[in-house]
Design a protein around this motif. Structure first.
Motif, short mmCIF file in Angstrom:
data_model
loop_
_atom_site.label_atom_id
_atom_site.label_comp_id
_atom_site.label_asym_id
_atom_site.label_seq_id
_atom_site.Cartn_x
_atom_site.Cartn_y
_atom_site.Cartn_z
N LEU A 114 0.86 -1.15 -0.19
CA LEU A 114 -0.08 -0.02 0.01
C LEU A 114 0.77 1.05 -0.06
O LEU A 114 1.97 1.17 0.79
N MET A 185 -5.05 -2.48 5.64
CA MET A 185 -3.85 -2.43 5.92
C MET A 185 -3.32 -3.50 6.73
O MET A 185 -2.11 -3.79 7.05
N CYS A 188 -1.13 -5.84 5.22
CA CYS A 188 0.02 -5.46 4.52
C CYS A 188 1.19 -5.73 5.32
O CYS A 188 1.18 -5.69 6.67
N ILE A 191 4.38 -0.72 4.00
CA ILE A 191 3.61 0.60 3.58
C ILE A 191 4.51 1.77 3.48
O ILE A 191 5.33 1.84 4.50
#
Length: 310
Positions: A114, A185, A188, A191
């Motif tokens: 992301l 998120m 993830c 990031i």
């Protein structure tokens, strides 16, 4: 052939700025994208404008649907995307010409799940403020002050959306962006927020954010409490967002103190951001001392302010 990026644009009463929005997508320095325009039962000429663009460029597709709100519009499109990456653009906003190219470049170079950028509220050349932030884990990023709270200005890895069947909560009118973002998120590993300004955000006076209603606030407060319970990375962020909607709820409604007490359970004072609004900070401390006292004080302050501004 799979496009590199899918762009979802929910469209409702957007005729004033829609040309500018779609033109900004057509002007991208990267041509490897698809754009899904979702006409959410718009009563103006927005649907016609969407169809005109789709006839001119095969990368643009249009979905016409009955009006159901921004979340339902985004959800309909989420079932039809083909890109490796995904981003959202609001119909009164614009992308800077190098947005897609820059996002994908950094995301693939740094093996990200992301990536977020910065945005301007007036359309001027994108300023690169400084070097990009470090690549962070989901927990580090959710806890950082550098975090952007909306899905616009964010590039998501589509495989995560598909694998976990992520969708927007159509009942939530305030903060639905954050809930989707935090839901993505949590899956993830890497990031990053780059310092480039790649998104132009236009304030919309008609939006739910600028027209708060107690029932919207109540739904959001409950949604963030539930997210805090179920999402391991979201604790601090949920407390901060909770206060965003909780304070207006205390001020705007006649919600009984017993309900407010119940809603306030498990909110952690330590998590308030140093950048939080003074009223939020005061509210936190008052709530810790006594909830009835806090409610009376806050409502009195609000009424005095309202009376003075008459």
């Amino acid at each position: 052939n799979m496009p590199k990026v899918s762009i979802i644009v929910p469209v409702y009463k957007a005729e004033k700025y829609l040309h500018q929005c779609i033109d900004s997508i057509l002007s991208q320095t990267s041509s490897d994208w698809e754009c899904i325009l979702v006409d959410d039962g718009s009563p103006d000429s927005s649907g016609v404008i969407c169809d005109e663009y789709a006839q001119k460029d095969a990368r643009i597709r249009v979905i016409h649907k009955e009006n159901g709100g921004v979340s339902s519009a985004r959800n309909v499109a989420l079932g039809r995307i083909a890109g490796k990456w995904l981003t959202f653009v609001d119909s009164d906003d614009c992308l800077y010409p190098n947005a897609l190219q820059r996002w994908v470049e950094v995301a693939e170079q740094n093996n990200l799940d992301l990536i977020q950028c910065h945005f301007n509220r007036e359309y001027k050349e994108g300023q690169v403020e400084e070097e990009a932030s470090d690549v962070l884990s989901a927990t580090q990023y959710a806890d950082s002050e550098n975090y952007l709270t909306c899905v616009c200005g964010t590039l998501f890895k589509t495989s995560i959306v598909e694998e976990h069947s992520l969708r927007f909560d159509e009942k939530v009118r305030l903060g639905e962006d954050q809930i989707f973002l935090l839901s993505h998120m949590q899956y993830c590993k890497r990031i990053q927020r780059i310092r480039d300004v790649l998104y132009f955000y236009r304030d919309n006076e008609q939006s739910a954010v600028n027209n708060p209603k107690p029932e919207y606030e109540m739904t959001s407060v409950r949604a963030f409490k539930e997210l805090k319970r179920t999402n391991p990375i979201a604790k601090k962020r949920c407390d901060a967002m909770f206060m965003n909607y909780f304070i207006p709820l205390v001020l705007l409604s006649k919600t009984p103190v017993s309900v407010i007490k119940d809603l306030y359970k498990d909110v952690n004072l330590e998590y308030i951001s140093p950048r939080a609004h003074t009223v939020d900070k005061l509210s936190f401390y008052l709530m810790k001392v006594s909830i009835p006292l806090a409610v009376v004080t806050l409502r009195t302050m609000y009424n005095i302010k309202k009376f003075i501004s008459l």
